[in-house]
Design a protein around this motif. Structure first.
Motif, short mmCIF file in Angstrom:
data_model
loop_
_atom_site.label_atom_id
_atom_site.label_comp_id
_atom_site.label_asym_id
_atom_site.label_seq_id
_atom_site.Cartn_x
_atom_site.Cartn_y
_atom_site.Cartn_z
N TRP A 49 -110.50 -50.16 19.15
CA TRP A 49 -111.62 -49.97 18.44
C TRP A 49 -111.59 -49.88 17.00
N VAL A 50 -110.52 -49.46 16.39
CA VAL A 50 -110.21 -49.37 14.86
C VAL A 50 -110.20 -50.88 14.39
N PHE B 135 -113.69 -40.31 17.59
CA PHE B 135 -113.00 -41.07 18.90
C PHE B 135 -112.81 -39.89 19.64
N GLN C 279 -106.74 -47.81 23.17
CA GLN C 279 -108.18 -47.95 23.23
C GLN C 279 -108.50 -47.80 21.56
N PHE C 280 -107.98 -46.70 21.09
CA PHE C 280 -108.13 -46.30 19.86
C PHE C 280 -108.13 -47.29 18.72
N THR D 177 -115.82 -38.25 21.56
CA THR D 177 -116.58 -38.84 22.75
C THR D 177 -115.39 -38.81 23.95
N ARG D 178 -114.15 -38.41 23.88
CA ARG D 178 -113.26 -38.38 24.83
C ARG D 178 -113.21 -36.83 25.49
N LEU E 84 -112.89 -40.78 11.72
CA LEU E 84 -112.71 -41.99 12.57
C LEU E 84 -111.98 -41.29 13.90
N THR E 85 -110.73 -40.79 13.74
CA THR E 85 -110.19 -40.21 14.94
C THR E 85 -110.83 -38.98 15.52
N PHE F 240 -121.35 -43.69 24.06
CA PHE F 240 -120.40 -43.38 23.21
C PHE F 240 -120.11 -44.45 22.01
N PRO F 241 -120.09 -45.62 22.44
CA PRO F 241 -119.65 -46.56 21.16
C PRO F 241 -120.69 -46.44 20.09
N GLN G 138 -119.76 -43.03 18.26
CA GLN G 138 -118.58 -42.99 17.31
C GLN G 138 -119.16 -43.83 15.79
#
Lengths: 305, 277, 323
Positions: free
Chosen positions: A67-68, A24, A63-64, A27-28, A20-21, A270-271, A274
């Protein structure tokens, strides 16, 4: 047994969090997301608007977690490109990819298992060499190229199968076959070595001494013990196939998750990217977990520990 | 039977060697420029087919570029990708694997976890994403694949290290007071090289196939470089009319990867029995 | 009465290497015949040959190979498999690995009966429980549902014996059944076999390298060396009047408490067992024999003393008795 399961679940959870991390962070990578979304011809003002609209002005950590937090309840946000909820996008496409994966696995097992058994029983003889050679050829085949060749042969020249779309079961034959090609060599080889080991075991000698029929010895006694590593690998292969579906779906224009992934990557959505990465990681983890449990079912010795 | 196995090793070595030589001596093998477009000479078929011209042995592609030239220079790309990726992923994987196998305990747990996490990540997806975000170029592709394809190196290095670590001559080195780095370099590494060589061939084949897939999807090596995968992608639109456009690069890819696999299998047999078959 | 199992002139070779040559023996109903010899002398291979369980690359030839009067030599694999487990059964040395770890004890036992006699699963399971009790395993009903890894070595060997008896065989071949077990368990298993023989009239061919086992269980003994049966006799005769130099050497190696005095050197046979690779003409033992003569390199005579004692040597009985 329960302890074993609990530990595996914990590891699986940690792995998913790591992925997950990673997803994320991935995409950055390109730096400022807002610029990518806005496009090359935008002004600074446009970029600012977009930044605010997508919440990209907040700290990354926030943001992280944001999203989580939403991902846990199944809200993966809105796709930048498709103007739909990501969850719905994935939900629509997932059945196709899963069908494709299962068809591929089905074909792979149907071909690999008997070939592996035959190879083992005729170890060292010409048929064994031939089958190994064919497996090697299959391993070297670039999947997308094979897909194109099949399309030309069966779609165009022979007209037997449709070359794109997902209307009927026939649409899954060629893509499924191409997918199977990637898994067959490994499965076949494992079945072969598993059977060779099993057939030379002492309990097979006992079975022969009991006067059991050859079929019973091979299928009931040897195969059962040879099956265990095959099951693990089959699950792993399914995982790989789902990952590899991206290429096949693109070639055959199947609107599954793989194709979605490719589209969203090329459009910087990106969403969606991810979410897809996370989804595939979860599926893969579940598959390995499932394989472990199936193994415990097959091998009584594992249950005790 | 023996002949068959050793035949595999030699055939594989020959194919790989041949491709390597083709890559190195590319300019001498063809007078044409792989990037030279000439729209008046588009899609000429190979010389043995109807409409072929002797000037272009394998014909030309949709932009009038000589196909043989592109094929031959494409070999460079494939070999480069294969070798560079293996070196990168090998360094990463072997370091991780040896560390895990040598130190054991918590360090090993962490490394195992990293390997598991890496296995759970869908490979092509991530590679595509990285390339699309950072921009496509040969370097990026090599770096991405190198950073992703190390898990088999790690697994094999780890297991081999654990086996070797327990052997007598390592214990002898310990008791003689040798330092850890010395033991790793002089005692352990030389003895785990054999299985790793086999892994290297497998990973090389995989890297080449992956680059081809990435380029095919448009997110690998950028045009106008003559990557074989890219050539297939570019030819896709014309394949229904003239199938040979995808057959030529496709078969080359297939043959190269097959050769590498044969080599790898032959190596594995060689190392297992001490002799071929 | 003819013997249940008759073997004459058995030759077994693997890819050109001779493992057994000219072996002969007989096993009668209700009798235990021990086949004794060192590791590698060919005794296990002989047993496997009789059951038709030799590996694919083995070549088996015999002048006579009869079971209950029927010739075994011409039988197909299918016909042999019908005999195996039904009228002739075999148990092996390694109880730890001889049972399939994936299936329960009960199901592995039941399948023998279902294969040869048909019938219901329930009937087969009942018979299995009955036999487990017969081999003195406690709680037989529970054992049926257990897996091999849940049982100790001694228990597993008893299960193997019970499994071999499922269809009431007439002949049981036991290949070193106690070698892998503790000494105390050994004694139990041997006693069990003796009792079963008495109760069921079983003929037993027992393979072993242990003279102690021979002394306890055998009615008749055949001694094997380097692929040949060098002597065969009733058990008492073997221990009291051994004829073949190898047999004598073997017996002298066994220290007998009471007979041997402190400080006395233990007996031994000089030299080593010949490898299977060496082609043999003449006596295989001659390099290690103190009585070797020039004609030991040629065909060896089989001497007979009385009706049931025979040995393979150039030296005739009168001369042998003197030395």
């Amino acid at each position: 047994m329960l302890q074993f399961l609990a530990r595996r679940l914990l590891v699986a959870l940690l792995v998913c969090i790591t992925v997950l991390t990673f997803a994320f962070a991935l995409t950055r990578l390109s730096g400022d997301l807002a610029i990518s979304i806005a496009g090359p011809n935008s002004t600074a003002a446009d970029i600012e608007i977009i930044r605010k609209a997508y919440g990209l002005d907040r700290p990354v950590i926030q943001q992280f977690f944001d999203w989580v937090g939403r991902a846990i309840v199944g809200d993966f946000g809105q796709s930048y490109f498709f103007r739909e909820r990501v969850a719905k996008l994935i939900g629509d496409r997932l059945p196709i990819t899963l069908t494709l994966g299962l068809v591929g696995l089905g074909i792979a097992l149907t071909v690999a298992l008997p070939l592996g058994v035959i190879s083992a029983l005729r170890e060292g003889r010409p048929i064994d060499r031939l089958i190994s050679l064919v497996a090697l050829l299959g391993q070297a085949m670039p999947s997308f190229w094979l897909g194109l060749v099949l399309m030309i042969t069966f779609g165009l020249h022979l007209g037997w199968l449709p070359v794109s779309g997902t209307g009927t079961w026939q649409h899954f034959v060629m893509p499924g076959t191409v997918l199977a090609f990637s898994a067959i060599p490994a499965l076949m080889r494992l079945t072969r070595s598993g059977m060779i080991d099993a057939m030379s075991a002492d309990y097979i000698r006992t079975a022969r001494a009991k006067g059991l029929s050859r079929a019973s010895i091979i299928l009931k006694h040897a195969a059962r013990n040879a099956a265990m590593p095959v099951v693990s690998i089959a699950a792993v292969q399914l995982g790989f196939m789902l990952g590899g579906s991206i290429v096949i779906e693109t070639v055959f224009a199947l609107h599954g998750v793989g194709f979605l992934a490719w589209e969203s990557i090329s459009k910087n959505d990106f969403p969606t990217v991810q979410a897809v990465v996370l989804l595939l990681a979860i599926i893969y983890t579940l598959l390995t977990l499932g394989a472990d449990m199936l193994n415990a079912l097959l091998d009584p010795r594992l249950r005790a520990s | 039977m023996r002949g068959w196995r050793s035949a595999g090793l030699w055939v594989g070595a020959f194919i790989v060697g041949f491709t390597f030589l083709v890559a190195v001596f590319a300019p001498m093998l063809t007078a044409h420029d792989p990037f030279g477009q000439d729209l008046s000479r588009r899609l000429i078929p190979p010389f043995w087919m109807e409409g072929g011209k002797p000037a272009h042995w394998l014909g030309t592609d949709q932009l009038g570029r000589d196909y043989l030239a592109r094929l031959v220079y494409g070999a460079r790309i494939s070999m480069l990708i294969g070798v560079m990726t293996v070196i990168t992923s090998g360094l990463i994987g072997i370091s991780l694997g040896v560390a895990g196998g040598f130190f054991g305990g918590r360090i090993d747990d962490v490394i195992l976890f990293i390997i598991t996490a890496r296995l759970s990540i869908p490979l092509i997806l991530v590679a595509l994403a990285v390339v699309s975000l950072v921009g496509s170029s040969l370097t990026v592709v090599v770096a991405t694949l190198g950073l992703l394809l190390w898990e088999r190196f790690a697994v094999v290095a780890r297991v081999a290290t654990m086996q070797v670590r327990n052997l007598d001559y390592v214990a002898a080195a310990w008791s003689a007071g040798c330092s850890q780095p010395y033991i790793v370099l002089r005692e352990i590494l030389p003895n785990i090289l054999s299985p790793l060589a086999v892994v290297a061939t497998l990973e090389m084949a995989l890297a080449i196939l992956l680059e081809a897939a990435l380029s095919f999807l448009g997110l690998g090596v950028p045009p106008p470089l003559p990557s074989w995968g890219l050539m297939i992608a570019e030819a896709k639109d014309y394949m229904f009319f003239s199938a040979w456009v995808i057959m030529v690069p496709g078969l080359s890819l297939f043959a190269l990867v097959f050769g590498i696999n044969l080599l790898g299998d032959g190596l594995r047999d060689l190392l297992k029995t001490g002799r071929v078959a | 009465m003819t013997a249940l199992l008759e073997v004459q002139g058995l030759d077994i070779s693997f890819g050109g290497l001779t493992a057994v040559r000219g072996a002969s023996l007989e096993v009668n109903r209700g009798e235990t015949h021990c086949l004794v010899g060192e590791s590698g002398c060919g005794k296990s291979v002989t047993a496997l040959a009789m059951m038709g369980l030799l590996p694919g690359n083995a070549v088996r030839r015999a002048e006579t190979l009869r079971f209950d009067g029927g010739d075994l030599r011409g039988l197909s694999e299918k016909e042999m498999s019908r005999l195996r487990g039904d009228r002739m059964a075999m148990i092996f040395q390694e109880p730890m690995t001889s049972l399939n770890p994936a299936y329960t004890v009960g199901s592995q036992m039941a399948e023998v009966m279902l294969r040869h006699r048909g019938g219901s699963r329930r009937a087969a399971m009942d018979r299995a429980a009955e036999l487990l009790a017969r081999v003195r395993i406690t709680s037989p009903g529970m054992r049926l549902g257990q897996y091999p890894h849940q049982l100790s070595g001694g228990l597993r060997q008893r299960v193997m014996i019970a499994m071999a008896l499922m269809c009431d065989p007439e002949l049981l071949i036991a290949d070193e059944p106690t070698t892998a077990l503790d000494v105390t368990v050994q004694a139990q298993i041997l006693r069990l076999l003796a009792d079963l023989q008495k109760d069921l009239g079983l003929a037993i061919l027992l393979i072993t390298h242990d003279l102690g086992v021979v002394a306890r269980t055998a009615h008749r003994v055949s001694v094997m060396y380097a692929g040949e049966v060098v002597e065969s006799s009733p058990v008492r005769t073997l221990f009291s009047r051994p004829m073949h130099p190898y047999t004598r050497g073997l017996l002298s190696c066994v220290p007998v408490p009471g007979k041997i005095r402190p400080g006395e050197p233990l007996g031994s046979i000089p030299g080593m067992v010949p490898q299977v690779t060496e082609r043999f003409e003449g006596c295989a033992f001659r390099q290690r024999c103190s009585l070797m003569r020039p004609d030991c390199a040629g065909p060896i005579t089989r001497h007979r003393l009385g009706v049931d004692h025979a040995y393979l040597c150039q030296i005739p009985p009168e001369e042998m008795a003197r030395s």
